[in-house]
Design a protein around this motif. Sequence first.
Motif, PDB file in Angstrom:
ATOM      1  N   GLY A 271      -6.221  41.587 -12.060  1.00 12.94           N
ATOM      2  CA  GLY A 271      -6.584  42.816 -11.507  1.00 12.94           C
ATOM      3  C   GLY A 271      -5.217  43.568 -10.942  1.00 12.94           C
ATOM      4  O   GLY A 271      -5.525  44.426 -10.118  1.00 12.94           O
ATOM      5  N   GLU A 272      -4.170  43.285 -11.373  1.00 10.36           N
ATOM      6  CA  GLU A 272      -2.831  43.753 -11.124  1.00 10.36           C
ATOM      7  C   GLU A 272      -2.471  44.866 -12.095  1.00 10.36           C
ATOM      8  O   GLU A 272      -2.986  44.739 -13.426  1.00 10.36           O
ATOM      9  N   ILE A 273      -1.419  45.782 -11.850  1.00 11.57           N
ATOM     10  CA  ILE A 273      -0.753  46.425 -12.840  1.00 11.57           C
ATOM     11  C   ILE A 273       0.594  46.462 -12.949  1.00 11.57           C
ATOM     12  O   ILE A 273       1.046  46.446 -12.229  1.00 11.57           O
ATOM     13  N   TRP A 274       0.811  46.475 -14.214  1.00  2.95           N
ATOM     14  CA  TRP A 274       2.275  46.552 -14.691  1.00  2.95           C
ATOM     15  C   TRP A 274       2.730  47.982 -15.147  1.00  2.95           C
ATOM     16  O   TRP A 274       1.758  48.719 -15.550  1.00  2.95           O
ATOM     17  N   ILE A 275       3.813  48.390 -14.479  1.00  7.53           N
ATOM     18  CA  ILE A 275       4.311  49.836 -14.600  1.00  7.53           C
ATOM     19  C   ILE A 275       5.609  49.893 -15.138  1.00  7.53           C
ATOM     20  O   ILE A 275       6.583  49.246 -14.966  1.00  7.53           O
ATOM     21  N   ALA A 276       5.877  50.640 -16.294  1.00 11.58           N
ATOM     22  CA  ALA A 276       7.233  50.867 -16.801  1.00 11.58           C
ATOM     23  C   ALA A 276       7.868  52.418 -16.256  1.00 11.58           C
ATOM     24  O   ALA A 276       7.040  53.358 -16.359  1.00 11.58           O
ATOM     25  N   ASP A 277       8.845  52.303 -15.721  1.00 12.56           N
ATOM     26  CA  ASP A 277       9.535  53.432 -14.875  1.00 12.56           C
ATOM     27  C   ASP A 277      10.642  53.665 -15.750  1.00 12.56           C
ATOM     28  O   ASP A 277      11.585  52.729 -15.521  1.00 12.56           O
ATOM     29  N   MET A 278      10.842  54.993 -16.294  1.00  9.51           N
ATOM     30  CA  MET A 278      12.253  55.266 -16.814  1.00  9.51           C
ATOM     31  C   MET A 278      13.361  55.112 -16.044  1.00  9.51           C
ATOM     32  O   MET A 278      14.505  55.022 -16.488  1.00  9.51           O
ATOM     33  N   LEU A 279      13.234  55.602 -14.689  1.00 11.23           N
ATOM     34  CA  LEU A 279      14.227  55.607 -13.788  1.00 11.23           C
ATOM     35  C   LEU A 279      14.426  54.306 -12.820  1.00 11.23           C
ATOM     36  O   LEU A 279      15.200  53.545 -12.744  1.00 11.23           O
ATOM     37  N   GLY A 280      13.130  54.022 -11.701  1.00 13.97           N
ATOM     38  CA  GLY A 280      13.211  53.039 -11.083  1.00 13.97           C
ATOM     39  C   GLY A 280      14.252  53.127  -9.856  1.00 13.97           C
ATOM     40  O   GLY A 280      14.819  54.202  -9.756  1.00 13.97           O
ATOM     41  N   ALA A 281      14.360  51.970  -9.352  1.00 15.37           N
ATOM     42  CA  ALA A 281      15.110  52.107  -8.056  1.00 15.37           C
ATOM     43  C   ALA A 281      16.720  52.174  -8.320  1.00 15.37           C
ATOM     44  O   ALA A 281      17.535  52.786  -7.461  1.00 15.37           O
ATOM     45  N   THR A 282      17.035  51.926  -9.435  1.00 12.88           N
ATOM     46  CA  THR A 282      18.397  51.835  -9.945  1.00 12.88           C
ATOM     47  C   THR A 282      18.886  53.202 -10.755  1.00 12.88           C
ATOM     48  O   THR A 282      19.914  53.225 -11.078  1.00 12.88           O
ATOM     49  N   PHE A 283      17.736  54.179 -10.928  1.00  8.93           N
ATOM     50  CA  PHE A 283      17.804  55.107 -11.938  1.00  8.93           C
ATOM     51  C   PHE A 283      18.302  54.876 -13.274  1.00  8.93           C
ATOM     52  O   PHE A 283      18.654  55.723 -14.137  1.00  8.93           O
ATOM     53  N   THR A 284      18.029  53.644 -13.725  1.00  6.18           N
ATOM     54  CA  THR A 284      18.348  53.207 -14.963  1.00  6.18           C
ATOM     55  C   THR A 284      17.241  52.778 -15.817  1.00  6.18           C
ATOM     56  O   THR A 284      17.073  52.679 -17.179  1.00  6.18           O
ATOM     57  N   GLY A 285      15.930  52.396 -15.152  1.00  4.92           N
ATOM     58  CA  GLY A 285      14.828  51.946 -15.597  1.00  4.92           C
ATOM     59  C   GLY A 285      14.456  50.542 -14.951  1.00  4.92           C
ATOM     60  O   GLY A 285      15.213  49.758 -14.568  1.00  4.92           O
ATOM     61  N   GLN A 286      13.009  50.398 -14.999  1.00  5.42           N
ATOM     62  CA  GLN A 286      12.540  49.311 -14.264  1.00  5.42           C
ATOM     63  C   GLN A 286      11.175  48.878 -14.822  1.00  5.42           C
ATOM     64  O   GLN A 286      10.364  49.788 -14.880  1.00  5.42           O
ATOM     65  N   VAL A 287      10.849  47.779 -14.905  1.00 10.86           N
ATOM     66  CA  VAL A 287       9.419  47.102 -14.787  1.00 10.86           C
ATOM     67  C   VAL A 287       8.955  46.555 -13.686  1.00 10.86           C
ATOM     68  O   VAL A 287       9.518  45.778 -13.419  1.00 10.86           O
ATOM     69  N   SER A 288       7.919  47.089 -13.162  1.00 13.50           N
ATOM     70  CA  SER A 288       7.253  46.287 -12.047  1.00 13.50           C
ATOM     71  C   SER A 288       6.008  45.971 -11.950  1.00 13.50           C
ATOM     72  O   SER A 288       5.146  46.583 -12.899  1.00 13.50           O
ATOM     73  N   LYS A 289       5.402  45.211 -11.066  1.00 12.91           N
ATOM     74  CA  LYS A 289       3.875  44.806 -10.995  1.00 12.91           C
ATOM     75  C   LYS A 289       3.679  45.098  -9.752  1.00 12.91           C
ATOM     76  O   LYS A 289       4.215  44.739  -8.709  1.00 12.91           O
ATOM     77  N   TRP A 290       2.101  45.588  -9.746  1.00 10.20           N
ATOM     78  CA  TRP A 290       1.591  46.060  -8.195  1.00 10.20           C
ATOM     79  C   TRP A 290       0.332  45.689  -8.071  1.00 10.20           C
ATOM     80  O   TRP A 290      -0.391  45.434  -8.826  1.00 10.20           O
ATOM     81  N   THR A 291      -0.187  45.196  -6.832  1.00  7.51           N
ATOM     82  CA  THR A 291      -1.311  44.755  -6.716  1.00  7.51           C
ATOM     83  C   THR A 291      -2.460  46.147  -6.665  1.00  7.51           C
ATOM     84  O   THR A 291      -1.905  47.142  -6.607  1.00  7.51           O
ATOM     85  N   ALA A 292      -3.633  45.674  -6.773  1.00  8.69           N
ATOM     86  CA  ALA A 292      -4.716  46.966  -6.622  1.00  8.69           C
ATOM     87  C   ALA A 292      -4.593  47.674  -5.410  1.00  8.69           C
ATOM     88  O   ALA A 292      -5.138  48.681  -5.115  1.00  8.69           O
ATOM     89  N   ASN A 293      -3.919  47.028  -4.199  1.00 10.61           N
ATOM     90  CA  ASN A 293      -3.838  47.623  -2.845  1.00 10.61           C
ATOM     91  C   ASN A 293      -2.393  48.343  -2.933  1.00 10.61           C
ATOM     92  O   ASN A 293      -2.308  48.731  -1.676  1.00 10.61           O
ATOM     93  N   GLY A 294      -1.752  48.600  -3.993  1.00 14.87           N
ATOM     94  CA  GLY A 294      -0.152  49.318  -3.882  1.00 14.87           C
ATOM     95  C   GLY A 294       0.807  48.537  -3.488  1.00 14.87           C
ATOM     96  O   GLY A 294       1.694  49.242  -2.938  1.00 14.87           O
ATOM     97  N   ASN A 295       0.770  47.282  -3.513  1.00  9.64           N
ATOM     98  CA  ASN A 295       2.058  46.529  -2.995  1.00  9.64           C
ATOM     99  C   ASN A 295       2.894  45.964  -4.120  1.00  9.64           C
ATOM    100  O   ASN A 295       2.301  45.444  -5.120  1.00  9.64           O
ATOM    101  N   MET A 296       4.053  46.147  -4.118  1.00 11.75           N
ATOM    102  CA  MET A 296       4.735  45.475  -5.255  1.00 11.75           C
ATOM    103  C   MET A 296       4.900  44.087  -5.459  1.00 11.75           C
ATOM    104  O   MET A 296       5.237  43.609  -4.279  1.00 11.75           O
TER     105      MET A 296
END
Length: 316
Positions: A271-296
């Motif tokens: 029930g969680e969500i994977w996200i591909a972000d072209m920038l992310g925290a480092t501004f070079t790209g990031q893949v992250s996983k989040w809970t359904a309540n918005g916690n990384m």
Amino acid sequence: MIWVAMLFLMCVATGYAEYNGEVWVVSGGDTVYKLHANGAADPSAIEGLTNASTVQVNPVTGIVWIAVPANNVVFRYDPATGDFAQTPQIKAPTGISVNPADGTVWIAGLDGVRKISADGKDILAQVIPPDGPANLDSGRFNVAVNPKDGSCWITDGKGPIARYDANGNLLVNAPPLNEPKGGLSVDYQGNVWIADTQGDTVVRYSPNGEELVKITDIPNPVSPSVNPKDGSVWLAGNNTSLIKLSPTGTKLKEFEVGAAIVAVTYSPADGEIWIADMLGATFTGQVSKWTANGNMRFANAIPQPTTVSIGFWEAN
């Protein structure tokens, strides 16, 4: 041409019949990573690609399919054997949808959509748009197959939307959108969510093409990822927000989670969500996983990720 010898950097695995929380990611157009359930990248990777656009994994067999538009090819990679082969030539392929029920694959290319056999050797069906092949628009078509009946929804970036049976025969035309290029996702009942990014529109159609939901207040919606069991959907809005909609279109949740989100993938396993972000925290790209309540849960600094494909499917 991409030679197989360049691509044997991925370790041979013992099998992927059971989902263990892993995902596959295209990075920078030239590398495909496998990320484990804890977000750590596998030490080996598929490298030497040229402008790869998307990757999809078959959760039953573990077979990985990679579209490389610049070479007019889709590669079929079997981690269990190390076999790396290519399908019949497909002009500028960009969209892939795997049917885990039989292993077949629907692939969208510059000149239409083809259904490819599970071994990657044969074209089983073809869908060519009524007005002919696209004109220099390699992102025009996209696909989403329903493993319950083998039917496939196809969006045409010029507007038309239709559902086809497993043999490529037209079943129904749905009301067209302006430019439905933001992605699509189907549930087990055959309902489909489609994003029109330029038109700030998200719609849900029934299997017979009836418009069930139409939302026009989500800026730049992209990458709808449906919960195949209940028809709810997660997607990105305004490049930064992760949004959950009910099957009837009610906004259930919204979190600010990124800087330039390009792909969202819901995991029915947890029930969680994977996200591909072209920038992310480092501004070079990031893949992250989040809970359904918005916690990384975690984040991995993957350079310029464009797609995230999970290996999960319930047959029943």
